[in-house]
Design a protein around this motif. Structure first.
Motif, short mmCIF file in Angstrom:
data_model
loop_
_atom_site.label_atom_id
_atom_site.label_comp_id
_atom_site.label_asym_id
_atom_site.label_seq_id
_atom_site.Cartn_x
_atom_site.Cartn_y
_atom_site.Cartn_z
N MET A 26 0.84 -1.21 0.00
CA MET A 26 0.00 0.00 0.00
C MET A 26 0.87 1.25 0.00
SD MET A 26 -2.89 -1.30 2.74
CE MET A 26 -3.41 0.33 3.18
N TYR A 27 1.94 1.24 0.80
CA TYR A 27 2.83 2.39 0.87
C TYR A 27 3.47 2.69 -0.48
CZ TYR A 27 6.94 5.18 1.83
OH TYR A 27 7.89 6.16 1.77
N TRP A 28 4.05 1.67 -1.11
CA TRP A 28 4.75 1.90 -2.36
C TRP A 28 3.80 2.23 -3.50
CZ3 TRP A 28 9.36 3.50 -2.21
CH2 TRP A 28 10.23 3.08 -1.22
N ASP A 29 2.59 1.66 -3.50
CA ASP A 29 1.60 2.02 -4.51
C ASP A 29 1.26 3.51 -4.41
OD1 ASP A 29 1.53 -0.56 -5.47
OD2 ASP A 29 -0.37 -1.08 -4.48
N THR A 30 1.04 3.97 -3.19
CA THR A 30 0.73 5.39 -2.96
C THR A 30 1.92 6.26 -3.34
OG1 THR A 30 -0.73 4.78 -1.16
CG2 THR A 30 -0.04 7.07 -1.25
N PHE A 31 3.12 5.82 -2.99
CA PHE A 31 4.33 6.58 -3.30
C PHE A 31 4.47 6.77 -4.80
CE2 PHE A 31 8.80 6.61 -4.52
CZ PHE A 31 9.27 7.69 -3.79
N TYR A 32 4.36 5.69 -5.58
CA TYR A 32 4.53 5.79 -7.03
C TYR A 32 3.40 6.58 -7.68
CZ TYR A 32 8.43 2.58 -6.72
OH TYR A 32 9.64 2.00 -6.41
N LYS A 33 2.18 6.45 -7.15
CA LYS A 33 1.07 7.23 -7.69
C LYS A 33 1.32 8.73 -7.48
CE LYS A 33 -2.89 7.90 -5.70
NZ LYS A 33 -4.14 7.75 -5.01
N ASN A 34 1.79 9.10 -6.29
CA ASN A 34 2.09 10.51 -6.00
C ASN A 34 3.27 11.01 -6.83
OD1 ASN A 34 0.01 10.71 -4.17
ND2 ASN A 34 1.30 10.23 -2.42
N GLU A 35 4.27 10.18 -7.06
CA GLU A 35 5.42 10.57 -7.88
C GLU A 35 4.99 10.85 -9.32
OE1 GLU A 35 8.98 10.90 -7.50
OE2 GLU A 35 8.27 11.25 -5.48
N ASP A 36 4.03 10.07 -9.83
CA ASP A 36 3.56 10.28 -11.19
C ASP A 36 2.81 11.59 -11.34
OD1 ASP A 36 4.68 7.91 -12.02
OD2 ASP A 36 2.81 6.76 -11.82
N ASN A 37 2.21 12.08 -10.25
CA ASN A 37 1.43 13.31 -10.30
C ASN A 37 2.28 14.57 -10.18
OD1 ASN A 37 -0.95 11.91 -10.60
ND2 ASN A 37 -1.37 11.85 -8.41
N ILE A 38 3.56 14.41 -9.84
CA ILE A 38 4.43 15.57 -9.67
C ILE A 38 5.00 15.96 -11.03
CG2 ILE A 38 6.59 16.40 -8.66
CD1 ILE A 38 6.05 14.57 -6.28
N GLY A 39 4.86 17.23 -11.37
CA GLY A 39 5.41 17.74 -12.61
C GLY A 39 6.57 18.68 -12.33
N LEU A 40 7.07 19.30 -13.37
CA LEU A 40 8.17 20.24 -13.19
C LEU A 40 7.71 21.45 -12.40
CD1 LEU A 40 9.84 20.13 -16.71
CD2 LEU A 40 10.64 19.10 -14.59
N VAL A 41 6.49 21.89 -12.66
CA VAL A 41 5.94 23.02 -11.92
C VAL A 41 4.71 22.49 -11.20
CG1 VAL A 41 4.97 25.33 -12.09
CG2 VAL A 41 6.76 24.62 -13.67
N THR A 42 4.84 22.27 -9.90
CA THR A 42 3.73 21.68 -9.17
C THR A 42 2.78 22.73 -8.60
OG1 THR A 42 5.05 21.59 -7.17
CG2 THR A 42 5.03 19.62 -8.53
N ALA A 43 3.30 23.91 -8.33
CA ALA A 43 2.46 24.95 -7.74
C ALA A 43 1.90 25.85 -8.85
CB ALA A 43 3.26 25.80 -6.76
#
Length: 68
Positions: A26-43
């Motif tokens: 569960m931890y690593w699934d959430t980690f990779y999902k969140n990593e995929d959502n991060i772009g160069l400009v997140t804010a």
């Protein structure tokens, strides 16, 4: 290291035991999902309040669009 978690009901009886393997997955699934959502400009770009823009426009008129 992630340890197993025991979920207990309000009356004190055992509701569920989540294994360390399941928690790790569960931890690593959430980690990779969140990593995929991060772009160069997140804010998002901060918006300038209208009163600041109006004051700046008065003090520093745009020479390209001023028509002179």
């Amino acid at each position: 290291m992630i340890y197993e978690v025991k979920i207990i009901k309000p009356d004190g009886s055992l509701k569920e035991v989540i294994s360390s393997e399941r928690l790790e997955k569960m931890y690593w699934d959430t980690f990779y999902k969140n990593e995929d959502n991060i772009g160069l400009v997140t804010a998002p770009k901060a918006q300038v309040p209208s009163w600041v823009k109006q004051r700046l426009d008065l003090n520093y008129p745009d020479p390209v669009n001023s028509g002179s």
